[in-house]
Design an enzyme around this catalytic site. Structure first.
Site, PDB file in Angstrom:
ATOM      1  CE  LYS A  74      -4.098  -1.637   2.454  1.00 53.13           C
ATOM      2  NZ  LYS A  74      -5.083  -1.315   3.497  1.00 53.13           N
ATOM      3  CG  ASP A 110      -8.212   0.729   3.500  1.00 56.33           C
ATOM      4  OD1 ASP A 110      -8.958  -0.179   3.098  1.00 56.33           O
ATOM      5  OD2 ASP A 110      -6.972   0.668   3.416  1.00 56.33           O
ATOM      6  N   GLY A 135      -1.151   2.966  13.963  1.00 59.73           N
ATOM      7  CA  GLY A 135      -0.459   2.380  12.809  1.00 59.73           C
ATOM      8  C   GLY A 135      -1.142   2.776  11.509  1.00 59.73           C
ATOM      9  CG  ASN A 156      -0.330   3.470  19.650  1.00 59.50           C
ATOM     10  OD1 ASN A 156      -0.973   2.453  19.346  1.00 59.50           O
ATOM     11  ND2 ASN A 156       0.943   3.615  19.347  1.00 59.50           N
TER      12      ASN A 156
HETATM   13  P1  ATR Z   1      -1.953  -1.758  10.972  1.00 58.95           P
HETATM   14  O1  ATR Z   1      -1.459  -1.477   9.587  1.00 58.95           O
HETATM   15  O2  ATR Z   1      -2.920  -2.904  11.031  1.00 58.95           O
HETATM   16  O3  ATR Z   1      -2.477  -0.543  11.635  1.00 58.95           O
HETATM   17  P2  ATR Z   1       0.509  -1.484  12.406  1.00 58.95           P
HETATM   18  O4  ATR Z   1       0.818  -0.277  11.586  1.00 58.95           O
HETATM   19  O5  ATR Z   1       1.576  -2.480  12.644  1.00 58.95           O
HETATM   20  O6  ATR Z   1      -0.687  -2.298  11.781  1.00 58.95           O
HETATM   21  O7  ATR Z   1      -0.080  -0.970  13.816  1.00 58.95           O
HETATM   22  C1  ATR Z   1      -0.412  -1.862  14.834  1.00 58.95           C
HETATM   23  C2  ATR Z   1      -1.054  -1.104  15.979  1.00 58.95           C
HETATM   24  O8  ATR Z   1      -1.470  -2.053  16.973  1.00 58.95           O
HETATM   25  C3  ATR Z   1      -0.125  -0.129  16.666  1.00 58.95           C
HETATM   26  O9  ATR Z   1      -0.871   0.965  17.131  1.00 58.95           O
HETATM   27  C4  ATR Z   1       0.412  -0.970  17.855  1.00 58.95           C
HETATM   28  O10 ATR Z   1       0.821  -0.211  18.953  1.00 58.95           O
HETATM   29  P3  ATR Z   1       2.354   0.315  19.080  1.00 58.95           P
HETATM   30  O11 ATR Z   1       2.435   1.532  18.212  1.00 58.95           O
HETATM   31  O12 ATR Z   1       2.550   0.606  20.511  1.00 58.95           O
HETATM   32  O13 ATR Z   1       3.223  -0.809  18.585  1.00 58.95           O
HETATM   33  C5  ATR Z   1      -0.850  -1.747  18.213  1.00 58.95           C
HETATM   34  N1  ATR Z   1      -0.534  -2.977  18.929  1.00 58.95           N
HETATM   35  C6  ATR Z   1       0.023  -4.109  18.435  1.00 58.95           C
HETATM   36  N2  ATR Z   1       0.147  -5.040  19.406  1.00 58.95           N
HETATM   37  C7  ATR Z   1      -0.326  -4.487  20.546  1.00 58.95           C
HETATM   38  C8  ATR Z   1      -0.476  -4.944  21.895  1.00 58.95           C
HETATM   39  N3  ATR Z   1      -0.079  -6.158  22.263  1.00 58.95           N
HETATM   40  N4  ATR Z   1      -1.007  -4.088  22.781  1.00 58.95           N
HETATM   41  C9  ATR Z   1      -1.396  -2.851  22.421  1.00 58.95           C
HETATM   42  N5  ATR Z   1      -1.300  -2.356  21.169  1.00 58.95           N
HETATM   43  C10 ATR Z   1      -0.765  -3.160  20.239  1.00 58.95           C
END
Ligand code: ATR
Length: 275
Positions: A74, A110, A135, A156
């Site tokens: 993307k 999206d 994210g 976040n």
């Molecule tokens: P996407 O494209 O699906 O948004 P991403 O860009 O990898 O995927 O973002 C994942 C999101 O889920 C992030 O906000 C991440 O938080 P961090 O910025 O602190 O990493 C959040 N996330 C992933 N695992 C998590 C967990 N175990 N607890 C809380 N937040 C989580």
């Protein structure tokens, strides 16, 4: 479901999703059902590739009419297309490409999917929302909410990322744990909490969801995340991840064909595929 048999001939238009993995993508069943229902002579395939440059060359060389673009392509595809629109530039991701006589136009549906899913339940303009996560998915959701005049707080796990996104989109920012104590009409989860290894976890507690009226989770596997179960048990309005998926696909179909998407047919196809 009343869809016509696909008749592939020399005039059949080609569309596809490009990404990795795509073998479990639900886009082909939705779009092929839509082409069948509207009588558009086209097929939609899934190409597992990360070669965005090659995919764009192929599009130009073969006259492929449209791509849905998914992980991890993307962001990278933006540099290969001719005209990314304002949504692509602002979100920093392109999930839809249209071949307009050799010129590749890009948009992002999206955010439209997220907004449409919410608007089916509530008039959102002027309301407040808490978005969990900072994210790629959060960027599209936040962009959509801001387009509709919603006041947004981004929560976040990594506060710094929430703050950076908030600065960019003129929102408030807080740590994920603070979402428990905030109040808003709308709560949207874009984190991975609730899926995969985290399927027994909810980003907001049973008590925390009481502070919201409408709770949407963009996760669609499982269909009912723990967060949505809490919200449902508390009598709140809930939206599962299939809604955003459906409406972003409807917007793609319309962007490509200028024909109104047969929403009911696409929903049935999606539901059948899930079942
Ligand atoms: P996407 O494209 O699906 O948004 P991403 O860009 O990898 O995927 O973002 C994942 C999101 O889920 C992030 O906000 C991440 O938080 P961090 O910025 O602190 O990493 C959040 N996330 C992933 N695992 C998590 C967990 N175990 N607890 C809380 N937040 C989580």
């Amino acid at each position: 479901m009343t869809t016509r048999e696909p008749r592939i001939d020399a005039k059949t238009g080609a569309y596809a999703i490009i990404g990795r993995p795509v073998r479990h993508s639900l886009s082909p069943v939705m779009h092929n059902a839509a082409f069948g229902k509207t009588g558009i002579n086209a097929v939609y395939l899934a190409f597992e590739t990360e070669d965005v440059k090659g995919a764009c060359s192929a599009m130009r060389a073969l006259g492929i009419k449209g791509y849905s673009v998914t992980i991890p392509n993307k962001e990278r595809i933006i540099h290969e297309i001719d005209e990314p629109d304002a949504s692509v530039r602002r979100i920093g991701a392109c999930n839809t490409v249209k071949n307009a006589n050799g010129r590749l136009l890009g948009t992002n549906t999206d955010w439209l999917g997220a907004v449409k899913a919410l608007e089916k339940k509530m008039a959102i303009s002027g309301k407040s929302a808490v978005v969990l996560g900072a994210g790629g998915s959060a960027r599209a959701v936040v962009f959509g909410l801001k387009e509709k005049g919603v006041h947004v707080t981004i929560c976040n796990r990594t506060l710094k990322k929430a703050q950076m996104l908030a600065r960019e989109f003129d929102c408030d920012a807080a740590e994920l744990s603070k979402a428990e104590a905030l109040y808003a009409e709308i709560l949207v989860n874009t984190t991975s909490v609730g899926m995969g290894e985290l399927k027994d976890k909810s980003p907001v507690s049973k008590k925390g969801v009481l502070n919201y009226q409408l709770v949407m989770d963009i996760v669609y596997s499982p269909l009912e995340t723990l967060l949505l179960r809490y919200a449902k048990e508390a009598g709140k309005m809930v939206i599962n991840g299939l809604e955003m998926l459906l409406y972003q696909a409807c917007a793609q179909f319309e962007y490509w064909t200028d024909v109104q998407a047969p929403e009911k047919t696409m929903r049935e196809a999606l539901q059948n595929a899930i079942d």
